[in-house]
Design a protein around this motif. Structure first.
Motif, PDB file in Angstrom:
ATOM      1  N   GLN A 133      -9.344  -7.599 -15.955  1.00 16.48           N
ATOM      2  CA  GLN A 133      -8.272  -8.586 -15.786  1.00 16.48           C
ATOM      3  C   GLN A 133      -8.059  -9.396 -17.053  1.00 16.48           C
ATOM      4  O   GLN A 133      -6.923  -9.680 -17.441  1.00 16.48           O
ATOM      5  CB  GLN A 133      -8.597  -9.542 -14.633  1.00 16.48           C
ATOM      6  N   ILE A 134      -9.147  -9.776 -17.717  1.00 18.29           N
ATOM      7  CA  ILE A 134      -9.043 -10.575 -18.936  1.00 18.29           C
ATOM      8  C   ILE A 134      -8.412  -9.755 -20.055  1.00 18.29           C
ATOM      9  O   ILE A 134      -7.501 -10.219 -20.743  1.00 18.29           O
ATOM     10  CB  ILE A 134     -10.435 -11.113 -19.342  1.00 18.29           C
TER      11      ILE A 134
ATOM     12  N   ASP B  70     -13.543  -8.243 -13.645  1.00 23.18           N
ATOM     13  CA  ASP B  70     -13.193  -9.489 -14.336  1.00 23.18           C
ATOM     14  C   ASP B  70     -12.782  -9.186 -15.771  1.00 23.18           C
ATOM     15  O   ASP B  70     -11.772  -9.702 -16.261  1.00 23.18           O
ATOM     16  CB  ASP B  70     -14.372 -10.472 -14.346  1.00 23.18           C
TER      17      ASP B  70
ATOM     18  N   VAL C  86     -14.083 -17.297 -22.924  1.00 26.00           N
ATOM     19  CA  VAL C  86     -14.337 -16.925 -21.541  1.00 26.00           C
ATOM     20  C   VAL C  86     -15.558 -17.705 -21.074  1.00 26.00           C
ATOM     21  O   VAL C  86     -16.671 -17.439 -21.506  1.00 26.00           O
ATOM     22  CB  VAL C  86     -14.575 -15.406 -21.396  1.00 26.00           C
TER      23      VAL C  86
ATOM     24  N   VAL D  74     -14.170 -18.073 -15.361  1.00 24.69           N
ATOM     25  CA  VAL D  74     -14.486 -17.158 -14.268  1.00 24.69           C
ATOM     26  C   VAL D  74     -15.664 -17.746 -13.502  1.00 24.69           C
ATOM     27  O   VAL D  74     -16.764 -17.868 -14.044  1.00 24.69           O
ATOM     28  CB  VAL D  74     -14.840 -15.751 -14.791  1.00 24.69           C
TER      29      VAL D  74
ATOM     30  N   TYR E 255     -13.044 -12.037 -28.257  1.00 28.79           N
ATOM     31  CA  TYR E 255     -13.509 -12.642 -27.016  1.00 28.79           C
ATOM     32  C   TYR E 255     -14.832 -13.343 -27.284  1.00 28.79           C
ATOM     33  O   TYR E 255     -15.732 -12.780 -27.917  1.00 28.79           O
ATOM     34  CB  TYR E 255     -13.678 -11.586 -25.917  1.00 28.79           C
TER      35      TYR E 255
ATOM     36  N   ILE F  28      -9.966 -15.654 -27.324  1.00 26.14           N
ATOM     37  CA  ILE F  28      -9.951 -16.086 -25.933  1.00 26.14           C
ATOM     38  C   ILE F  28     -11.383 -16.489 -25.595  1.00 26.14           C
ATOM     39  O   ILE F  28     -12.313 -15.692 -25.722  1.00 26.14           O
ATOM     40  CB  ILE F  28      -9.457 -14.989 -24.982  1.00 26.14           C
TER      41      ILE F  28
ATOM     42  N   THR G 186     -18.012 -18.610 -18.112  1.00 28.26           N
ATOM     43  CA  THR G 186     -18.421 -18.042 -16.835  1.00 28.26           C
ATOM     44  C   THR G 186     -19.779 -18.575 -16.426  1.00 28.26           C
ATOM     45  O   THR G 186     -20.564 -19.010 -17.265  1.00 28.26           O
ATOM     46  CB  THR G 186     -18.434 -16.498 -16.887  1.00 28.26           C
TER      47      THR G 186
ATOM     48  N   VAL H 173     -10.272 -18.650 -20.437  1.00 24.30           N
ATOM     49  CA  VAL H 173     -10.345 -18.045 -19.111  1.00 24.30           C
ATOM     50  C   VAL H 173     -11.675 -18.481 -18.503  1.00 24.30           C
ATOM     51  O   VAL H 173     -12.731 -18.269 -19.088  1.00 24.30           O
ATOM     52  CB  VAL H 173     -10.269 -16.502 -19.172  1.00 24.30           C
TER      53      VAL H 173
END
Length: 161
Positions: A20-21, A17, A7, A124, A32, A5, A9, A122
């Motif tokens: 939630q991820i 945060d 991320v 953010v 990640y 995933i 940001t 994702v």
């Protein structure tokens, strides 16, 4: 090989945060990878609108008068944000790596997706009135270009972008 995933940001991820991820796939083995742009070149008007809407008057003034971080400062800030975000994943019991991207993070996302193994992205961010309204934000651009699931979260909240 684990699914990854990505991320993306613009600031250090809050513990909420990261929760939630991680809660998106609590039982899966996920790698990640946190991406933070060394941001030195945001468009002036949208940046000022965002700063004013968040009550950040000093930041709006500084930006309007041409005070932007230089490349070294921007990369140092991004490295600190990555370190904090990776530490937040570690506190949640998950491993994460990090990488600094250029001002526009889409080429880095594109390259990572092309490399394979990316389950989803994702994004953010804080709310950005102009970009979010006109769908020129990172998440909208990634959805249009990359053909993988993209989730946009607003930092520190449970709101979706």
């Amino acid at each position: 090989m684990n699914d990854t995933i990505l991320v993306l940001t613009e600031d250090t991820l809050a513990d909420s945060d990261v929760r939630q991820i991680v809660d998106l796939h609590p039982d899966d083995e996920i790698a990640y990878r946190v991406l933070v742009p060394a941001d030195t070149d945001r468009p002036l008007i949208p940046w000022i609108v965002d700063a004013l809407s968040l009550g950040e008057l000093r930041e709006a003034w500084n930006r309007a008068t041409g005070h932007e971080p230089d490349r070294t400062q921007a990369r140092q800030t991004a490295a600190e944000q990555i370190a904090g975000s990776v530490a937040a994943f570690a506190a949640a019991g998950r491993l994460a790596t990090g990488e600094i991207t250029e001002d526009d993070p889409l080429p880095a996302l594109r390259s990572a997706v092309a490399g394979g193994g990316v389950r989803e992205i994702v994004v953010v961010t804080y709310p950005h009135a102009v970009e979010d309204t006109f769908h020129t934000d990172w998440a909208s651009r990634a959805r249009d270009e990359l053909h993988v699931p993209v989730l946009h979260l607003y930092s520190g909240t449970s709101r979706l972008g």
